[in-house]
Each structure stands twice: as C-alpha cells, then as structure tokens.
Design an enzyme around this catalytic site. Structure first.
Site, PDB file in Angstrom:
ATOM      1  N   GLU A 164      24.375  55.710  34.927  1.00 60.89           N
ATOM      2  CA  GLU A 164      25.424  56.874  34.715  1.00 60.89           C
ATOM      3  C   GLU A 164      24.954  57.514  33.154  1.00 60.89           C
ATOM      4  OE1 GLU A 164      29.527  55.500  34.336  1.00 60.89           O
ATOM      5  OE2 GLU A 164      29.402  54.382  36.105  1.00 60.89           O
ATOM      6  N   GLU A 197      29.813  47.726  35.089  1.00 59.94           N
ATOM      7  CA  GLU A 197      30.157  47.627  33.784  1.00 59.94           C
ATOM      8  C   GLU A 197      31.315  46.246  33.489  1.00 59.94           C
ATOM      9  OE1 GLU A 197      31.759  51.279  32.072  1.00 59.94           O
ATOM     10  OE2 GLU A 197      29.924  52.287  32.276  1.00 59.94           O
TER      11      GLU A 197
END
Ligand code: FCB
Length: 449
Positions: free
Chosen positions: A355, A172
């Site tokens: 995720e 991320e």
C-alpha cells in the site's frame, strides 16, 4: 503532470516488477447483510455513535459487492498486473464454521474474472473484519481466535484453490492490535496497552497457523504478511528525543517484523515495558517465524518523535512540511530510508510495497478530478522505490492504495484515497488524473498488453 518519469533502465520498468491497486473488503463491498454475511467487529464499532466520523458505516461503501463487474473492468483499464483485495471472513464462513457458499461465490466469480483479464489476484485473508461472534468470546484477546482463523484459512484455501496466486495472512497487525486495543480508535475500541500486545501476539500466532495451512492446502501459492511501517525521526538531536525515536521504531516497525524474521520480540521494548509483554506459550515463536515468501510493506508517511519527560510522544508531521488531507507529511525519502534500513538490519525475503497513497481534498468538476498532489505523490514515491532498489533492496512490486475512494475506518467517507473518484450517492466512478497518469505509465512499459 504529463507522465511518470523514471530512469530508462529502472527495475520498475522490468516486466517482472508487479504493479497493482489495492482495496479491502469492509472498505469497498457494502452489502453488509447480503447473502448470509454475518456482522463483523467493524459493523458493531460503527453502530456506536462517536466512533466513526459523521456516523458513517460500512453501508453503502462502494457497493462493490453488486458492482464488481464494472469495477474489475476499471482495474483492467488501469493496465495493472495485479489486484490486491481482501476476503471478508464473516461473508464466507457461518457461525458454526461451515462454508457460506453465496459469499464464496462472490469471490470465485471475481477471481475468475480477474484471471480472464490476466490480472493476478493478491488476496489478504484478514483486513480487520473479524466476525462479531468471535469478539463476543474475547476476539483477539482469546488465543482460540488464532485457531478459528486457521479454520477459516483452511476453508478459503480449499474453496478458492488455484484461483489465488498470493496470500497475505494479515494486514497491518500493528494497526488492528494497537489502534484497536490500546488507542481505541479502531474496532473493537479497547484502551489497554498490555492487552493490545497480547492481541497482537494472538494475531501473529494466527499468521503462523495460517501459514502452515497455506503450505499444505495451497502449496503453489506465495504466502506472507503485510506490515505498516514508517521511519520514526527524532524531533531534535537531543539524547531524549533520539531514544524516543528508537522506542518508536521498536514499538511500531520491529514489533511485528522481528518475531516473523527472527522469532523474538524487540528486546529494547520488552525491557523498558515488561508489564506490556505478551504471554507466550512454548512453540509460539517457532510457529510465528516460519519462512515467508515475501513481506508486504504499507508506507504512507513518517512520524516526528519526541520525549516529554514521561513518555515517548509519537508521530506528527514535520513543521512546515507538505501534508495530505489527513495531515500526514508527504515524505518520499522516508520510504527509501525505511527499505534501506530494514535491508541493513535483517535478512529479508523479497519485499512488496502493498500500500502507498494519500488522502486528497478531491472534487469532481465536469467529469474530471484534478488530483495534482496525488500525481506528484505517486511520482515521488515510485522514484523512492527505485532509489531503494538501486541501493540493493529486493523490492518486487508496488500497489497503490487505493483503487477507489472508500470507507476510511474511523474517518468514514470523509477521506478520499482513491485513484478513482466515487460519488457515494449515485455510485458513479470517475478516473482521477492520477489514475490516468498511472494507466499511461503502465501502458508504456515493455510488458504492456
Ligand atoms: C492502512 C490500511 C488501509 C487504508 C490505509 C489508508 O492502514 O491498511 O485499509 O485504510 O491505511
């Protein structure tokens, strides 16, 4: 909920579909001063009062550094195929760039045990714990940090060798660049939009340099990167709100993906905000856009976006929607929409959901945790992945965030994302109902061991 329901012929039941659980070093390991680990930017960030809820820090986290054997046994009991973990850069490399063997031994033992249990390791190289000594030289604002990352990747791939099946360079970068350098709620806590995009560019450069190194030093490993994404839905059909949503898409979903897949930043955004455009040197975009084996997608929710006459205002839950303990809307359809849209816009490599999960107001009662909302969340999001695959998207795996409750960044220990409950005072672990549901589903697959 008794069990996960999916159509009998779902690709998610196919032995080739990978299921796993995920964690990250700073969130679970604790032991921040053990065996020569250096301070990271998150240790420094936590030390400033007001940055993290309740003054929480990376200690004790889940004390996973000392309890890893029990934790790997827990992972095995969930019947997963894979475990996504991250390596703490400040644990494995000394300030002068030498291997820290004690830190490396921790990961070697862990990876060997996973192998013994037939669980494939998916290793993230950077999940936000930059060594603090690099921050003191500018951190991600200093282009040189990308080259230091390459040295670190080289060290890790040489030391860990064939123990690792799959590497993700970064987790991320949008969050570490934007929340860390523009919004200021993550380490290193800066608040400058232009610097944030520059930090992000250096992260992408680090990704490109890291990919080169992995290709030469771990040629058998799969390699890619992990991006957070979610649809930006206009608050109304008003023209302004629809434009705001498009800007949101460019700023968040495409800002890191388009450079990697197509070698350029989204033009919509750079034209609207030229003052934020990063400084790019010749050759950077070629390095950044070299082929990857996969893109990992972290999906939690969508954002409702509107325009307030000056800015695009992003990211709140829809009115009256079901939300999690974080206030994030539960919106499984967003995962299907996101995947289908990305597939329509790009020539994608295989995707992995790296995720997905939710924070719950979980309580331990007589050795059980009835996390009914998480059970429903899991069911509906697996169905959403199934639906995207049915519409032609090549999704190869799903990792639940998270294996266990852990240090949730600026929220400290106040948000519980785990399938396993952690009592931080005793470090006792308890399977929540969602963990049992997941384990049962995985046991019943044709792949079951
Ligand atoms: C993601 C992070 C992960 C975790 C979840 C809830 O943004 O990658 O570490 O904190 O959010």
């Amino acid at each position: 909920m008794q069990r996960i329901e999916l159509p009998p012929a779902s690709r998610l039941r196919d032995p080739s579909f990978t299921f796993g659980v995920a964690t990250a070093s700073f969130q679970v390991e604790g032991a921040t001063q053990a065996d020569g680990r250096l301070p990271s930017i998150w240790d420094a960030f936590c030390a400033t009062p007001g940055n993290v809820k309740n003054g929480d820090t990376g200690m004790p986290a889940c004390d996973h550094y000392h309890r890893w054997q029990d934790d790997v046994a827990l992972i095995r009991d969930l019947n997963v195929d894979a475990y996504r973990l991250s390596i703490a850069w400040p644990r494995v490399m000394t300030q002068d760039g030498q291997p820290n063997h004690k830190g490396l031994d921790f990961y070697k033992q862990l990876l060997d045990r996973l192998r013994e249990y037939d669980i494939r390791p998916f290793v993230t190289l950077y999940h936000w714990d930059l060594p603090q000594h690099l921050q003191e030289h500018g951190g991600w604002l200093n282009r040189d940090t990308a080259y230091r990352f390459q040295d670190y990747v080289s060290l890790v791939s040489r030391e860990l060798g064939e123990r690792v099946d799959t590497y993700a360079t970064l987790n991320e970068p949008w969050v570490s660049a934007i929340l860390g350098h523009e919004v200021g709620i993550h380490a290193p806590g800066m608040t400058d939009a232009r610097l944030a995009r520059q930090a992000g560019h250096h992260m992408l450069l680090a990704h490109g340099l890291g990919m080169q190194t992995l290709r030469s030093e771990a040629p058998e490993a799969q390699a890619g990167l992990v991006l957070n994404m979610g649809p930006n839905t206009p608050n109304s059909q008003r023209y302004d709100d629809r434009v705001a949503a498009l800007i949101g898409e460019a700023s968040m979903n495409h800002w890191f993906l388009e450079p990697v897949l197509e070698g350029r930043y989204p033009e919509l955004y750079t034209r609207l905000y030229p003052e934020q455009a990063p400084r790019i040197l010749p050759g950077d975009m070629e390095l950044i856009s070299q082929p990857v084996n996969f893109i990992g997608i972290n999906y939690y929710t969508r954002g409702i976006v509107s325009y307030d006459n000056e800015h695009w205002v992003k990211g709140h839950a829809a009115k009256d929607a079901e939300v999690t303990d974080f206030g994030w809307e539960v919106y499984p359809q967003g995962l299907t929409d996101l995947l289908v849209d990305l597939d329509a816009q790009y020539t994608l490599p295989p995707l992995m959901i790296t995720e997905n999960g939710m924070a719950g107001d979980d309580h331990l009662e007589q050795d059980r945790v009835h996390d009914e909302q998480r059970c429903r969340y899991l069911q509906s999001h697996l169905q959403a992945v199934h639906d995207a695959i049915e519409q032609g998207v090549d999704v190869r795996g799903y990792f639940a965030w998270s294996l266990m409750d852990n240090f949730e960044w600026a929220e400290g220990y106040s948000k519980r994302f785990g399938m396993v409950y952690v009592d931080y005072a005793t470090q006792q672990r308890t399977l929540k109902d969602s963990a049992r549901l997941f384990a049962d589903f995985l046991r019943q697959r044709p792949t079951s061991r």
